[in-house]
Write a protein that holds these residues in place. Structure first.
Motif, PDB file in Angstrom:
ATOM      1  N   LEU A 174      -0.671   4.599  -2.500  1.00 26.86           N
ATOM      2  CA  LEU A 174      -1.403   4.394  -1.257  1.00 26.86           C
ATOM      3  C   LEU A 174      -0.378   4.108  -0.177  1.00 26.86           C
ATOM      4  N   ASP A 175      -0.451   4.837   0.920  1.00 27.62           N
ATOM      5  CA  ASP A 175       0.611   4.791   1.923  1.00 27.62           C
ATOM      6  C   ASP A 175       0.028   4.570   3.303  1.00 27.62           C
ATOM      7  N   LYS A 176       0.576   3.592   4.027  1.00 23.91           N
ATOM      8  CA  LYS A 176       0.232   3.379   5.425  1.00 23.91           C
ATOM      9  C   LYS A 176       1.508   3.001   6.159  1.00 23.91           C
ATOM     10  N   LEU A 177       2.120   3.992   6.832  1.00 22.35           N
ATOM     11  CA  LEU A 177       3.421   3.795   7.461  1.00 22.35           C
ATOM     12  C   LEU A 177       4.393   3.275   6.409  1.00 22.35           C
ATOM     13  N   SER A 178       5.017   2.105   6.653  1.00 22.46           N
ATOM     14  CA  SER A 178       5.997   1.581   5.697  1.00 22.46           C
ATOM     15  C   SER A 178       5.348   0.671   4.658  1.00 22.46           C
ATOM     16  N   TYR A 179       4.030   0.510   4.716  1.00 24.97           N
ATOM     17  CA  TYR A 179       3.344  -0.376   3.787  1.00 24.97           C
ATOM     18  C   TYR A 179       2.734   0.464   2.680  1.00 24.97           C
ATOM     19  N   THR A 180       3.389   0.486   1.541  1.00 26.29           N
ATOM     20  CA  THR A 180       2.949   1.315   0.432  1.00 26.29           C
ATOM     21  C   THR A 180       2.817   0.483  -0.834  1.00 26.29           C
ATOM     22  N   VAL A 181       2.006   0.971  -1.743  1.00 20.98           N
ATOM     23  CA  VAL A 181       1.896   0.353  -3.063  1.00 20.98           C
ATOM     24  C   VAL A 181       1.603   1.470  -4.047  1.00 20.98           C
ATOM     25  N   GLU A 182       2.252   1.413  -5.193  1.00 23.27           N
ATOM     26  CA  GLU A 182       2.091   2.441  -6.226  1.00 23.27           C
ATOM     27  C   GLU A 182       1.789   1.781  -7.562  1.00 23.27           C
ATOM     28  N   LYS A 183       0.758   2.285  -8.239  1.00 20.81           N
ATOM     29  CA  LYS A 183       0.379   1.742  -9.537  1.00 20.81           C
ATOM     30  C   LYS A 183      -0.117   2.867 -10.437  1.00 20.81           C
ATOM     31  N   LEU A 184      -0.085   2.611 -11.732  1.00 17.94           N
ATOM     32  CA  LEU A 184      -0.569   3.598 -12.693  1.00 17.94           C
ATOM     33  C   LEU A 184      -2.086   3.501 -12.827  1.00 17.94           C
ATOM     34  N   VAL A 185      -2.726   4.651 -12.848  1.00 21.36           N
ATOM     35  CA  VAL A 185      -4.180   4.711 -12.912  1.00 21.36           C
ATOM     36  C   VAL A 185      -4.590   5.675 -14.027  1.00 21.36           C
ATOM     37  N   LYS A 186      -5.554   5.256 -14.835  1.00 17.91           N
ATOM     38  CA  LYS A 186      -6.072   6.115 -15.899  1.00 17.91           C
ATOM     39  C   LYS A 186      -7.246   6.927 -15.368  1.00 17.91           C
ATOM     40  N   LYS A 220      -8.735  -1.288   2.393  1.00 14.98           N
ATOM     41  CA  LYS A 220      -7.614  -2.199   2.598  1.00 14.98           C
ATOM     42  C   LYS A 220      -7.092  -2.672   1.248  1.00 14.98           C
ATOM     43  N   PHE A 221      -5.773  -2.891   1.184  1.00 13.98           N
ATOM     44  CA  PHE A 221      -5.142  -3.279  -0.075  1.00 13.98           C
ATOM     45  C   PHE A 221      -3.881  -4.095   0.221  1.00 13.98           C
ATOM     46  N   PRO A 222      -3.534  -5.045  -0.658  1.00 18.34           N
ATOM     47  CA  PRO A 222      -2.333  -5.858  -0.424  1.00 18.34           C
ATOM     48  C   PRO A 222      -1.065  -5.106  -0.807  1.00 18.34           C
ATOM     49  N   THR A 223       0.000  -5.293  -0.017  1.00 17.57           N
ATOM     50  CA  THR A 223       1.324  -4.778  -0.340  1.00 17.57           C
ATOM     51  C   THR A 223       2.273  -5.971  -0.374  1.00 17.57           C
ATOM     52  N   GLU A 224       3.555  -5.716  -0.577  1.00 17.25           N
ATOM     53  CA  GLU A 224       4.513  -6.817  -0.652  1.00 17.25           C
ATOM     54  C   GLU A 224       4.646  -7.550   0.677  1.00 17.25           C
ATOM     55  N   LYS A 225       4.449  -6.840   1.795  1.00 16.18           N
ATOM     56  CA  LYS A 225       4.679  -7.450   3.098  1.00 16.18           C
ATOM     57  C   LYS A 225       3.394  -7.872   3.803  1.00 16.18           C
ATOM     58  N   ARG A 226       2.355  -7.039   3.710  1.00 13.22           N
ATOM     59  CA  ARG A 226       1.147  -7.321   4.469  1.00 13.22           C
ATOM     60  C   ARG A 226       0.002  -6.493   3.889  1.00 13.22           C
ATOM     61  N   VAL A 227      -1.135  -6.566   4.532  1.00 13.98           N
ATOM     62  CA  VAL A 227      -2.292  -5.782   4.095  1.00 13.98           C
ATOM     63  C   VAL A 227      -2.137  -4.346   4.618  1.00 13.98           C
ATOM     64  N   GLY A 228      -2.171  -3.378   3.697  1.00 10.38           N
ATOM     65  CA  GLY A 228      -2.170  -1.989   4.089  1.00 10.38           C
ATOM     66  C   GLY A 228      -3.596  -1.485   4.200  1.00 10.38           C
ATOM     67  N   GLU A 229      -3.746  -0.315   4.775  1.00 14.17           N
ATOM     68  CA  GLU A 229      -5.092   0.234   4.919  1.00 14.17           C
ATOM     69  C   GLU A 229      -5.018   1.752   4.978  1.00 14.17           C
ATOM     70  N   MET A 230      -6.101   2.379   4.546  1.00 15.35           N
ATOM     71  CA  MET A 230      -6.254   3.820   4.648  1.00 15.35           C
ATOM     72  C   MET A 230      -7.574   4.110   5.322  1.00 15.35           C
ATOM     73  N   ARG A 231      -7.528   4.937   6.369  1.00  9.38           N
ATOM     74  CA  ARG A 231      -8.726   5.309   7.089  1.00  9.38           C
ATOM     75  C   ARG A 231      -9.412   6.481   6.401  1.00  9.38           C
ATOM     76  N   GLY A 232     -10.715   6.475   6.451  1.00  7.75           N
ATOM     77  CA  GLY A 232     -11.461   7.574   5.876  1.00  7.75           C
ATOM     78  C   GLY A 232     -11.235   8.859   6.648  1.00  7.75           C
ATOM     79  N   GLU A 233     -11.244   9.956   5.931  1.00  5.40           N
ATOM     80  CA  GLU A 233     -11.064  11.268   6.554  1.00  5.40           C
ATOM     81  C   GLU A 233     -12.402  11.975   6.648  1.00  5.40           C
TER      82      GLU A 233
END
Length: 234
Positions: A174-186, A220-233
């Motif tokens: 999940l990417d929002k500018l420099s605020y990203t988080v990556e996890k494994l998903v089944k 919205k989702f937490p990252t290491e620095k702050r809350v990231g977010e993705m807008r609906g398309e």
């Protein structure tokens, strides 16, 4: 739903939203993001660089006092202070470009594996993360194999019972500018026609500790620095 393209000003372009309608320097959301970054101290390096070019202040003691909170925060960080709690709330500012009322689903475009995937629906009513077989075949997953799945059939739209083709675990970014988080998903791979490429269900929400809002069409989702977010398309 979002503002239709035919109502946007074609002569203006926003680098932040990568879309037409308004100029970058007029972007309300970018302005609020910059204000939050300044408040969080994430632009301190740029402030120091500017201060160095302008020369020392008339009162050196003021400069020392200004730097003192940042120095204390850095020292506390060196001792492994736990990350602060990140409240994930929604306000009227999150309604940007959303026409209300609406009943649109939340559609995002994350990176799954090495591919940016479009038309991914976030559905908290789903107890599984679904990867449709047509999408799986287009994702260039050389060397990746489906794991056998003996679970009960999935009850699909229209009353059809669809057997899983198998399971696969992939990284999701999940990417929002420099605020990203990556996890494994089944994911469970199913062979059924759908207007979507992937469905993120409750396991995805739990893995990313995310919060979604249908009225705001935002995740919205937490990252290491702050809350990231993705807008609906749209």
């Amino acid at each position: 739903m979002k503002v239709p393209n035919h109502k946007k000003n074609p002569d203006k372009y926003c680098d932040y939203h990568r879309d037409k309608g308004h100029n970058t320097d007029e972007c309300y959301h970018l302005k609020k993001l910059t204000e939050r970054m300044i408040k969080d101290g994430e632009l301190n390096q740029f402030v120091r660089d500017l201060r160095d070019r302008l020369g020392p202040k008339e009162n050196p003691e003021e400069e020392i006092e200004a730097d003192e909170p940042e120095r204390r925060d850095r020292i506390r960080g060196e001792f492994g202070q736990a990350k602060p709690h990140m409240p994930m709330t929604f306000s009227t500012e999150d309604y940007e470009d959303v026409i209300r009322p609406h009943e649109d689903p939340l559609i995002i475009n994350p990176i799954i594996g090495q591919n940016k995937i479009w038309k991914v629906m976030v559905d908290t009513g789903s107890s599984a993360n679904i990867l449709f077989h047509k999408t799986y075949c287009k994702m260039n997953l050389a060397g990746e194999q489906l794991e056998p799945c003996n679970e009960a059939p999935l009850y699909a739209i229209g009353g059809h019972h669809i057997q899983f083709e198998g399971m696969i675990t992939l990284p999701v970014l999940l990417d929002k500018l420099s605020y990203t988080v990556e996890k494994l998903v089944k994911f469970y791979v199913v062979r059924i026609e759908s207007p979507y490429n992937v469905i993120f269900g409750r396991p995805f929400i739990s893995t990313f500790e995310a919060v979604e809002s249908i009225p705001h069409l935002k995740l919205k989702f937490p990252t290491e620095k702050r809350v990231g977010e993705m807008r609906g398309e749209s």
